[in-house]
Every structure is written in C-alpha cells, then in structure tokens.
Design a protein around this motif. Structure first.
Motif, PDB file in Angstrom:
ATOM      1  N   LYS A 120      -3.756  -5.842   4.628  1.00 11.15           N
ATOM      2  CA  LYS A 120      -2.473  -5.419   5.187  1.00 11.15           C
ATOM      3  C   LYS A 120      -1.306  -6.107   4.487  1.00 11.15           C
ATOM      4  N   GLU A 140      -0.694  -4.091   1.458  1.00  6.66           N
ATOM      5  CA  GLU A 140      -0.099  -2.805   1.807  1.00  6.66           C
ATOM      6  C   GLU A 140       1.351  -2.962   2.235  1.00  6.66           C
ATOM      7  N   ARG A 188       0.173   1.746   0.570  1.00  7.51           N
ATOM      8  CA  ARG A 188      -1.237   2.081   0.372  1.00  7.51           C
ATOM      9  C   ARG A 188      -1.463   2.597  -1.032  1.00  7.51           C
ATOM     10  N   GLN A 189      -2.503   2.091  -1.633  1.00 10.72           N
ATOM     11  CA  GLN A 189      -2.889   2.568  -2.952  1.00 10.72           C
ATOM     12  C   GLN A 189      -3.810   3.777  -2.749  1.00 10.72           C
ATOM     13  N   THR A 206      -7.251   2.945  -1.618  1.00 13.51           N
ATOM     14  CA  THR A 206      -7.290   2.448  -0.247  1.00 13.51           C
ATOM     15  C   THR A 206      -7.260   3.622   0.725  1.00 13.51           C
ATOM     16  N   ALA A 207      -6.357   4.570   0.458  1.00 12.18           N
ATOM     17  CA  ALA A 207      -6.239   5.712   1.354  1.00 12.18           C
ATOM     18  C   ALA A 207      -7.541   6.502   1.383  1.00 12.18           C
ATOM     19  N   ILE A 242     -10.119   4.629   3.487  1.00  9.88           N
ATOM     20  CA  ILE A 242      -9.821   4.728   4.908  1.00  9.88           C
ATOM     21  C   ILE A 242     -10.147   6.128   5.411  1.00  9.88           C
TER      22      ILE A 242
END
Length: 166
Positions: free
Chosen positions: A123, A126, A131-132, A135-136, A139
């Motif tokens: 976090k 981020e 958000r890269q 990462t997205a 998730i």
C-alpha cells in the motif's frame, strides 16, 4: 605443461562483459586474448543477467536523444526522485517484513499478521505511485466474480445497446 592461470583482473573483466549479454564466449576469448575453453570455464555458471538492463539503458538514451537540455534535466531529476522514493519504500518494506519474520519465527506473529505487514508495504508503494498494471491484474485475478458472467457476444450486444441509447 599446464596453462598459466588467468589473472583476477582478466577473469573479472570477462565475467562482467559476459553478464551484459552482449558477447559470445568466442568473442570474449578474442577480446581478452584467452582460449575459448578458458572463456567457457569463466562464464559457465553465470547467467547473462544484465542483458535486460543494457537494453533498457539503450531505450532510455534513445528516448532522451530528441529533447533539449531543460527537458533532459527535468527527466533526470524525476527519475532520480522516483528512484529514491522506491528505495525508501523498499527499505521500509524490508524492515517491516524482517520484523514480521522475526515475530513469526519467534512465535509472536501469525500468518495473518505477516500478510498484513506485506499489505502495508504494498500500500505504501501504491500510495506514492498508484497501482501498477501487474498489481491490478494480480488483485483482479484473486477476486471472485460478482453477478453474472456474460459471453463476449453478450458483452458486444450490451455495448451496442448502451451506445444506441445514449
């Protein structure tokens, strides 16, 4: 008669050039005046792990080539600032994870708390950079689908309906 051992200076130079990924072992042998067998012995257990860095450096310099001095300064300053930020985040993350690991191995922290420590470190990154894409994707792949799942044809049909009713 056994071959004369190579100096550390030559061995190190061969290995550094090898790791850049820009030379074959035969080319290194010619460049340093050693046998191809010697070049192979030096390189055999080492990956060419800097090749991607060399390629990124070339792309970076090519991208800078078309800019004036003020823009170059701004770009370099921003790269330096973000690199420093990432190093601080990395240091923080490592410290948090090290402390969590010490508590896990000492019996004072469970896996839930370790996961929380990892989430905090993520976090922090981020919050600074957003958000890269990787990462997205991670998730999104971990989330369970909500509602209905539609086929690509149904999605096109819905898009067409929305556009016709706008």
């Amino acid at each position: 008669m056994p071959a004369k051992p190579l100096s550390k200076k030559i061995t190190d130079a061969v290995l550094i050039d090898w790791r850049t990924g820009q030379y074959s072992q035969r080319q290194l042998a010619g460049k340093y005046g050693i046998s191809t067998g010697s070049a192979h012995k030096i390189c055999k257990d080492h990956p060419q792990d800097a090749a991607a860095i060399v390629d990124a450096g070339i792309r970076y310099r090519q991208a800078l080539a078309g800019h004036d001095e003020r823009m170059l300064t701004a770009i370099v300053n921003e790269v330096d600032r973000r690199t420093a930020d990432l190093e601080r985040i990395r240091g923080f993350s490592l410290a948090v994870l090290d402390e969590a690991w010490q508590k896990v191995t000492g019996g004072g922290l469970g896996m839930t708390e370790l996961k929380l420590a990892q989430d905090i470190a993520g976090k922090c990154r981020e919050n600074i950079y957003g958000r890269q894409p990787d990462t997205a994707i991670q998730i999104n792949n971990n989330e369970k689908p909500r509602g209905y799942i539609v086929s690509p044809e149904q999605a096109k049909s819905m898009d067409a309906w929305v556009q016709s009713n706008e």
